[in-house]
Design a protein around this motif. Structure first.
Motif, PDB file in Angstrom:
ATOM      1  N   THR A  40      45.156   7.154  35.153  1.00 50.96           N
ATOM      2  CA  THR A  40      44.258   6.078  35.579  1.00 50.96           C
ATOM      3  C   THR A  40      44.467   5.759  37.045  1.00 50.96           C
ATOM      4  O   THR A  40      43.500   5.586  37.811  1.00 50.96           O
ATOM      5  CB  THR A  40      44.504   4.811  34.740  1.00 50.96           C
ATOM      6  OG1 THR A  40      44.213   5.084  33.369  1.00 50.96           O
ATOM      7  CG2 THR A  40      43.619   3.670  35.211  1.00 50.96           C
ATOM      8  N   ALA A  41      45.729   5.671  37.462  1.00 52.05           N
ATOM      9  CA  ALA A  41      46.025   5.362  38.861  1.00 52.05           C
ATOM     10  C   ALA A  41      45.528   6.466  39.785  1.00 52.05           C
ATOM     11  O   ALA A  41      44.935   6.191  40.838  1.00 52.05           O
ATOM     12  CB  ALA A  41      47.526   5.154  39.049  1.00 52.05           C
ATOM     13  N   ALA A  42      45.735   7.719  39.396  1.00 59.70           N
ATOM     14  CA  ALA A  42      45.331   8.842  40.247  1.00 59.70           C
ATOM     15  C   ALA A  42      43.813   8.921  40.380  1.00 59.70           C
ATOM     16  O   ALA A  42      43.272   8.975  41.497  1.00 59.70           O
ATOM     17  CB  ALA A  42      45.887  10.150  39.682  1.00 59.70           C
ATOM     18  N   LEU A  43      43.106   8.935  39.249  1.00 55.89           N
ATOM     19  CA  LEU A  43      41.648   9.026  39.299  1.00 55.89           C
ATOM     20  C   LEU A  43      41.054   7.742  39.868  1.00 55.89           C
ATOM     21  O   LEU A  43      40.072   7.787  40.622  1.00 55.89           O
ATOM     22  CB  LEU A  43      41.094   9.302  37.904  1.00 55.89           C
ATOM     23  CG  LEU A  43      39.578   9.485  37.807  1.00 55.89           C
ATOM     24  CD1 LEU A  43      39.095  10.615  38.718  1.00 55.89           C
ATOM     25  CD2 LEU A  43      39.151   9.745  36.364  1.00 55.89           C
ATOM     26  N   GLY A  44      41.649   6.598  39.536  1.00 57.09           N
ATOM     27  CA  GLY A  44      41.147   5.323  40.052  1.00 57.09           C
ATOM     28  C   GLY A  44      41.243   5.228  41.561  1.00 57.09           C
ATOM     29  O   GLY A  44      40.317   4.734  42.224  1.00 57.09           O
ATOM     30  N   ARG A  45      42.343   5.711  42.132  1.00 60.43           N
ATOM     31  CA  ARG A  45      42.463   5.720  43.596  1.00 60.43           C
ATOM     32  C   ARG A  45      41.390   6.622  44.214  1.00 60.43           C
ATOM     33  O   ARG A  45      40.786   6.265  45.231  1.00 60.43           O
ATOM     34  CB  ARG A  45      43.853   6.215  44.010  1.00 60.43           C
ATOM     35  CG  ARG A  45      44.992   5.259  43.703  1.00 60.43           C
ATOM     36  CD  ARG A  45      46.322   5.844  44.177  1.00 60.43           C
ATOM     37  NE  ARG A  45      47.462   5.057  43.704  1.00 60.43           N
ATOM     38  CZ  ARG A  45      48.734   5.348  43.966  1.00 60.43           C
ATOM     39  NH1 ARG A  45      49.014   6.430  44.701  1.00 60.43           N
ATOM     40  NH2 ARG A  45      49.716   4.595  43.497  1.00 60.43           N
ATOM     41  N   THR A  46      41.168   7.783  43.599  1.00 59.64           N
ATOM     42  CA  THR A  46      40.179   8.722  44.131  1.00 59.64           C
ATOM     43  C   THR A  46      38.772   8.132  44.058  1.00 59.64           C
ATOM     44  O   THR A  46      37.980   8.250  44.996  1.00 59.64           O
ATOM     45  CB  THR A  46      40.239  10.052  43.361  1.00 59.64           C
ATOM     46  OG1 THR A  46      41.593  10.539  43.373  1.00 59.64           O
ATOM     47  CG2 THR A  46      39.347  11.096  44.006  1.00 59.64           C
ATOM     48  N   MET A  47      38.442   7.472  42.949  1.00 58.87           N
ATOM     49  CA  MET A  47      37.130   6.848  42.809  1.00 58.87           C
ATOM     50  C   MET A  47      36.958   5.685  43.781  1.00 58.87           C
ATOM     51  O   MET A  47      35.865   5.449  44.304  1.00 58.87           O
ATOM     52  CB  MET A  47      36.914   6.386  41.372  1.00 58.87           C
ATOM     53  CG  MET A  47      36.810   7.523  40.376  1.00 58.87           C
ATOM     54  SD  MET A  47      36.502   6.970  38.668  1.00 58.87           S
ATOM     55  CE  MET A  47      34.825   6.358  38.823  1.00 58.87           C
ATOM     56  N   THR A  48      38.027   4.961  44.033  1.00 59.13           N
ATOM     57  CA  THR A  48      37.971   3.842  44.984  1.00 59.13           C
ATOM     58  C   THR A  48      37.680   4.357  46.387  1.00 59.13           C
ATOM     59  O   THR A  48      36.841   3.797  47.108  1.00 59.13           O
ATOM     60  CB  THR A  48      39.299   3.062  44.952  1.00 59.13           C
ATOM     61  OG1 THR A  48      39.497   2.526  43.632  1.00 59.13           O
ATOM     62  CG2 THR A  48      39.302   1.936  45.955  1.00 59.13           C
ATOM     63  N   ALA A  49      38.347   5.443  46.767  1.00 55.78           N
ATOM     64  CA  ALA A  49      38.070   6.053  48.075  1.00 55.78           C
ATOM     65  C   ALA A  49      36.634   6.565  48.130  1.00 55.78           C
ATOM     66  O   ALA A  49      35.932   6.389  49.138  1.00 55.78           O
ATOM     67  CB  ALA A  49      39.048   7.204  48.335  1.00 55.78           C
ATOM     68  N   ALA A  50      36.180   7.175  47.038  1.00 52.39           N
ATOM     69  CA  ALA A  50      34.825   7.728  47.004  1.00 52.39           C
ATOM     70  C   ALA A  50      33.769   6.648  47.168  1.00 52.39           C
ATOM     71  O   ALA A  50      32.750   6.853  47.836  1.00 52.39           O
ATOM     72  CB  ALA A  50      34.609   8.483  45.695  1.00 52.39           C
TER      73      ALA A  50
END
Length: 295
Positions: A40-50
């Motif tokens: 969740t943290a890994a994908l969530g950070r990537t989605m936040t940047a996106a």
């Protein structure tokens, strides 16, 4: 408070800034994909940047981010556009480890430290713009900082954070991107570096419940920030039965005929939202009729 981002400038327009609350967006992808905490943290950070990078686009422009490291989460793929819509998935959503030495979710271990970060921008032209950089940490924020400096030649600072509750639900998520524009003085850059080095980690800022405007105030100084625009952010998938149907038509009559003979139907599965679309024998035969009518 629902998810949204703000676009702003500071220091007489020589600093461009973005900040976002992405809690609900990350919670939605966690729920859909049954993500474990570190994933969740890994994908969530990537989605936040996106989401913030999508806000840098214009009109119907869109982009795809792909993080491919050598860690167990595998590839992460995220789409975003200029309208605040974002979607994403991780190859292996069931990744979790003990907290790292800093007491945080061990995103680096999940993603890996060797691999590539790729950004593909669809600007509505015949050719896409593609930028690619090696991963330098696997922590995501540092990797995007590297991307902006190397691929877009824009000195930047990126902060991304996702907090996960003991029951795996998302407590808070958000981030910021600060970029130095031409004309920024050495004094401004020095002040900015000092502020960014002393500000609380982004995870603490979002845990305190700060709004995107307040996050930029903490990072840049409230008196310096001029907000230019606000944009709602949400998880959104543009898949549809019609869109997948067109893809099946594109396979050609021979392959559709094989689907009919082998299974009597066809199924299409969306990696992003996990929706499954079923096409009956009659629908498949209708696709063949459509192909023949166009030939």
């Amino acid at each position: 408070m629902s998810d949204y981002l703000v676009k702003a400038v500071a220091y007489e327009g020589t600093i461009r800034a973005y900040a976002v609350r992405s809690t609900d967006t990350v919670a939605e992808v966690q729920r859909r994909h049954d993500l474990w905490p570190t994933a969740t943290a890994a994908l969530g950070r990537t989605m936040t940047a996106a989401a913030m990078m999508g806000a840098m686009a214009k009109g119907n422009d869109k982009l795809t981010l792909k993080v491919e490291g050598n860690g167990p989460i595998g590839a992460m793929v995220v789409d975003a556009n200029a309208n605040g819509e974002v979607r994403g998935y991780a190859t292996n959503p069931h990744v979790h480890f003990e907290l790292n030495e800093h007491g945080k979710l061990d995103v680096r271990r999940a993603v890996g430290t060797e691999g590539m970060l790729t950004v593909v921008k669809d600007l509505g032209l015949r050719d896409f713009f593609t930028g690619q950089v090696p991963l330098i940490s696997g922590e995501i924020a540092e990797d995007f900082t590297q991307y902006f400096v190397v691929s877009e030649q824009v000195p930047s600072a990126v902060g991304l954070g996702v907090l996960v509750n003991p029951d795996n639900t998302v407590k808070a998520a958000g981030g910021f991107i600060i970029q130095v524009m031409p004309g920024a003085t050495d004094e401004t850059i020095s002040v900015l570096e000092e502020k960014i080095s002393t500000v609380d980690p982004i995870s603490k800022l979002i845990d305190r419940g700060l709004t995107p405007e307040e996050i930029l105030g903490e990072v840049l100084g409230t008196e310096q920030v001029t907000v230019l625009d606000r944009l709602d952010v949400e998880f959104s998938c543009n898949c549809s039965k019609e869109r997948f149907g067109n893809a099946i038509i594109g396979l050609g009559e021979k392959e559709i005929r094989e689907m009919i003979e082998e299974d009597g139907k066809a199924e299409a599965h969306c990696h992003f939202c996990l929706e499954t679309y079923t096409y009956s024998k009659d629908e498949l035969e209708g696709f063949i009729d459509e192909i023949r009518s166009q030939s």
